[in-house]
Enzyme design. Structure first.
Site, PDB file in Angstrom:
ATOM      1  N   HIS A  59      -0.872 -14.827 -77.053  1.00 31.22           N
ATOM      2  CA  HIS A  59      -0.065 -16.056 -77.060  1.00 31.22           C
ATOM      3  C   HIS A  59       0.911 -16.040 -78.247  1.00 31.22           C
ATOM      4  CE1 HIS A  59       0.699 -20.427 -76.435  1.00 31.22           C
ATOM      5  NE2 HIS A  59       0.998 -20.339 -77.722  1.00 31.22           N
ATOM      6  N   GLU A  60       0.361 -15.829 -79.425  1.00 30.99           N
ATOM      7  CA  GLU A  60       1.220 -15.861 -80.620  1.00 30.99           C
ATOM      8  C   GLU A  60       2.197 -14.683 -80.610  1.00 30.99           C
ATOM      9  OE1 GLU A  60       1.285 -18.527 -82.064  1.00 30.99           O
ATOM     10  OE2 GLU A  60      -0.655 -19.377 -81.561  1.00 30.99           O
ATOM     11  N   HIS A  63       5.302 -15.634 -78.780  1.00 35.23           N
ATOM     12  CA  HIS A  63       6.296 -16.326 -79.626  1.00 35.23           C
ATOM     13  C   HIS A  63       7.036 -15.306 -80.499  1.00 35.23           C
ATOM     14  CE1 HIS A  63       5.170 -20.393 -78.606  1.00 35.23           C
ATOM     15  NE2 HIS A  63       3.933 -20.258 -79.047  1.00 35.23           N
ATOM     16  N   HIS A  66       9.653 -13.410 -78.592  1.00 33.36           N
ATOM     17  CA  HIS A  66      10.783 -14.307 -78.318  1.00 33.36           C
ATOM     18  C   HIS A  66      11.678 -14.408 -79.557  1.00 33.36           C
ATOM     19  CE1 HIS A  66      11.941 -18.452 -76.348  1.00 33.36           C
ATOM     20  NE2 HIS A  66      12.898 -17.556 -76.232  1.00 33.36           N
ATOM     21  N   GLU A  89       6.908 -23.000 -75.141  1.00 32.75           N
ATOM     22  CA  GLU A  89       5.586 -22.400 -74.929  1.00 32.75           C
ATOM     23  C   GLU A  89       5.529 -21.509 -73.681  1.00 32.75           C
ATOM     24  OE1 GLU A  89       3.083 -22.434 -77.045  1.00 32.75           O
ATOM     25  OE2 GLU A  89       4.116 -23.773 -78.434  1.00 32.75           O
ATOM     26  N   TYR A 200       3.235 -28.273 -73.697  1.00 33.45           N
ATOM     27  CA  TYR A 200       2.247 -27.252 -73.323  1.00 33.45           C
ATOM     28  C   TYR A 200       2.059 -27.199 -71.811  1.00 33.45           C
ATOM     29  CZ  TYR A 200       1.037 -26.170 -78.076  1.00 33.45           C
ATOM     30  OH  TYR A 200       1.101 -25.735 -79.366  1.00 33.45           O
TER      31      TYR A 200
HETATM   32 ZN   LIG Z   1       2.322 -21.550 -78.769  1.00 34.51          ZN
END
Ligand SMILES: [Zn+2]
Length: 265
Positions: A59-60, A63, A66, A89, A200
């Site tokens: 998940h992190e 980011h 991105h 998200e 989210y």
């Molecule tokens: Zn996040």
């Protein structure tokens, strides 16, 4: 050279306690490289990672990709993750899907004693187990989203946050409010995300739709991955997220994939 990132993956005294991707420097084409840090609190080497921690890492890392791959925009203010907040998200939640695919997990998840890659049927059983309580998790998220929005859409003078939070809990979840508890006092996302915790679940609608392309064409196929990189990640916030998504999907995003996910299992 695309960018720089730092990994700070293990806990120590006085350190931030959650997991997050922090921007150190926003990228700008021809001027500066994007830089970021991934701050996590995983067990130290020698201990084992839980599957949920692998999901957090992906998940992190979503980011992070991105931020880095979107770090060549004309202005730093529209670089990488500086996109609409109710889209931000989506790339990170979509990357979580890779943690539920046996062909991906088998590349690194091995039995600690035998070295055997994780069996596909174990992953299938993990996916089945993950269905348990999904409806409750979604309703809990809706409660959080409603709380964050409701605290910000009215006059704060005289606002009884405990009463409002209790009302929303009982409206959105099957659980009754317990007198003398004050969930909202430790709801960290009220700072930073303020009114828009709903990002989210809204981003998840988009993430589920984006992932349909990879489900169809393959999670390890570089072709959809590079189309995704060019269409969604590289432009950062230089265009509306809805337009970026349309250029990748070839249509507007919709609720079908999300609904299918909700009804699965
Ligand atoms: Zn996040």
């Amino acid at each position: 050279m695309v960018g720089r990132f730092y990994l700070d993956l293990h806990p120590r005294d006085g350190k931030y306690k959650h997991a997050a991707q922090f921007t150190l420097q926003s990228g700008q084409a021809g001027k500066r490289l994007p830089e970021a840090a991934l701050i996590c609190n995983f067990p130290r080497p020698g201990s084992l990672l839980e599957h949920s921690e692998v999901v957090t890492f992906f998940h992190e890392f979503g980011h992070l990709l991105h931020h880095l791959l979107g770090g060549r925009t004309r202005w730093a203010g529209i670089s990488g993750v500086r996109t609409e907040w109710d889209f931000v998200e989506a790339p990170s939640q979509m990357l979580e899907e890779w943690c539920w695919d046996a062909s991906v997990l088998q590349r690194f998840a091995r039995h600690v004693e035998t070295g055997e890659p994780i069996p596909a049927d174990a992953v299938a059983r993990m996916r089945a187990a993950d269905e348990f309580g999904k409806g409750l998790r979604v309703r809990q998220q809706m409660f959080y989203a409603a709380t964050s929005l409701a605290f910000h859409d009215r006059d704060p003078a005289g606002l009884d946050t405990t009463r409002l939070s209790a009302e929303l809990q009982e409206r959105y979840t099957p659980f009754r409010h317990v007198d003398g508890t004050y969930f909202q006092e430790s709801f960290g996302h009220l700072e930073g995300y303020s009114a828009i915790y709903y990002t989210y679940m809204w981003s998840l609608v988009i993430a589920k739709d984006l992932f349909t392309v990879f489900r169809r064409e393959g999670v390890l196929d570089p072709k959809p991955a590079s189309r995704y990189r060019r269409a969604i990640l590289e432009p950062g916030g230089s265009a509306k997220a809805a337009d970026l998504v349309r250029s990748f999907l070839g249509r507007d995003y919709d609720f079908r994939a999300y609904e299918e996910w909700l009804n699965a299992g």
